[in-house]
Design a protein around this motif. Structure first.
Motif, mmCIF file in Angstrom:
data_model
loop_
_atom_site.group_PDB
_atom_site.id
_atom_site.type_symbol
_atom_site.label_atom_id
_atom_site.label_comp_id
_atom_site.label_asym_id
_atom_site.label_seq_id
_atom_site.Cartn_x
_atom_site.Cartn_y
_atom_site.Cartn_z
ATOM 1 N N ALA A 167 -6.870 41.652 -74.762
ATOM 2 C CA ALA A 167 -6.579 41.592 -73.327
ATOM 3 C C ALA A 167 -6.066 42.920 -72.782
ATOM 4 O O ALA A 167 -5.844 43.053 -71.584
ATOM 5 C CB ALA A 167 -5.553 40.492 -73.052
ATOM 6 N N ILE A 168 -5.889 43.901 -73.688
ATOM 7 C CA ILE A 168 -5.311 45.189 -73.303
ATOM 8 C C ILE A 168 -6.403 46.240 -73.131
ATOM 9 O O ILE A 168 -7.342 46.319 -73.925
ATOM 10 C CB ILE A 168 -4.296 45.663 -74.366
ATOM 11 N N ARG A 169 -6.267 47.061 -72.101
ATOM 12 C CA ARG A 169 -7.160 48.193 -71.912
ATOM 13 C C ARG A 169 -6.465 49.427 -72.482
ATOM 14 O O ARG A 169 -5.668 50.074 -71.815
ATOM 15 C CB ARG A 169 -7.489 48.384 -70.428
ATOM 16 N N TRP A 170 -6.778 49.774 -73.719
ATOM 17 C CA TRP A 170 -6.163 50.899 -74.401
ATOM 18 C C TRP A 170 -6.685 52.205 -73.804
ATOM 19 O O TRP A 170 -7.850 52.297 -73.415
ATOM 20 C CB TRP A 170 -6.468 50.847 -75.892
ATOM 21 N N ASP A 171 -5.836 53.241 -73.756
ATOM 22 C CA ASP A 171 -6.298 54.518 -73.219
ATOM 23 C C ASP A 171 -7.133 55.267 -74.261
ATOM 24 O O ASP A 171 -7.399 54.743 -75.355
ATOM 25 C CB ASP A 171 -5.127 55.364 -72.703
ATOM 26 N N GLU A 172 -7.552 56.481 -73.938
ATOM 27 C CA GLU A 172 -8.448 57.227 -74.817
ATOM 28 C C GLU A 172 -7.796 57.574 -76.153
ATOM 29 O O GLU A 172 -8.491 57.872 -77.136
ATOM 30 C CB GLU A 172 -8.921 58.515 -74.116
#
Length: 230
Positions: free
Chosen positions: A24-29
């Motif tokens: 459910a998490i949008r991890w960064d680059e």
């Protein structure tokens, strides 16, 4: 990127796996996500750190906060050396999926300076005055934070320390005594006496809620539910 972005996920820790939350998490680059840590009882923001999937998994395994240090390039278990651990009660993921909120029960101050919260430096004159426009319950919020801090730090000679050390029976006795004093003040038709005794009662009720780990917000939520129009 998760397909679940666009709604808030809020769950007690025991009701969700690390893999489900990670999805459910949008991890960064860099594979990181900002993590805000909040006291589950007082709702005070304690600190902000970063997590990666490994620290998230370890947080679930330990039931305590584990973060990723960007400066050291390694995992760190909050309180592993100081003893100031944070037991995780619940997770939330914000609507964009790019920030997480951890509600915790802190075992000591969050800040390395010894302050309860890392956000102890404030602009202006400090706590808003009681009765300030738009914040008439500021004193209740301030008192709630102070009581929570007293339970953790137990400063010598403080009355609140005395109550917590004596335990729930002493706190209940004081709540009963103050409730009786409120009744007597009301029967006496003394506004000054009633104001004084009601203040004592509210204080001891807040101490009781802290001892029972029942957030005041839950009490206010119950009142709000009862106030809903039929």
């Amino acid at each position: 990127m998760s397909d679940n972005v666009g709604y808030t996920v809020f769950v007690p820790l025991k009701d969700m796996t690390a893999a489900q939350l990670a999805a459910a998490i949008r991890w960064d680059e860099r594979g990181l996500v900002p993590a805000i840590v909040q006291d589950a009882a007082t709702k005070q923001v304690l600190m902000m750190a970063y997590m990666n999937e490994e620290s998230l998994r370890l947080t679930f395994e330990k039931g305590e906060t584990v973060f990723w240090s960007r400066s050291r390039g390694e995992l760190w278990h909050k309180g592993a050396t100081s003893g100031n651990t944070q037991r995780v009660v619940a997770f939330s993921v914000d609507c964009d999926g790019d920030t997480v909120l951890l509600e915790v029960e802190p075992n000591g101050p969050a800040c390395h300076t010894g302050e309860t919260s890392c956000f102890y430096r404030r602009t202006g004159a400090g706590e808003p005055a009681a009765g300030a426009a738009g914040n008439r319950f500021a004193i209740i919020e301030a008192l709630e934070r102070t009581i929570a801090q007293r339970e953790v730090e137990r400063p010598e000679g403080a009355y609140t320390t005395y109550l917590f050390e004596k335990g729930v029976d002493k706190i209940l006795k004081k709540v009963g005594e103050e409730a009786a004093e409120v009744i007597i003040a009301a029967k006496n038709r003394s506004a000054e006496e009633l104001r004084y005794e009601t203040s004592d009662l509210l204080f001891h009720l807040l101490v009781l809620l802290q001892e029972q780990k029942l957030p005041l917000d839950e009490v206010l939520g119950e009142l709000a539910r009862r106030h809903q129009p039929k």
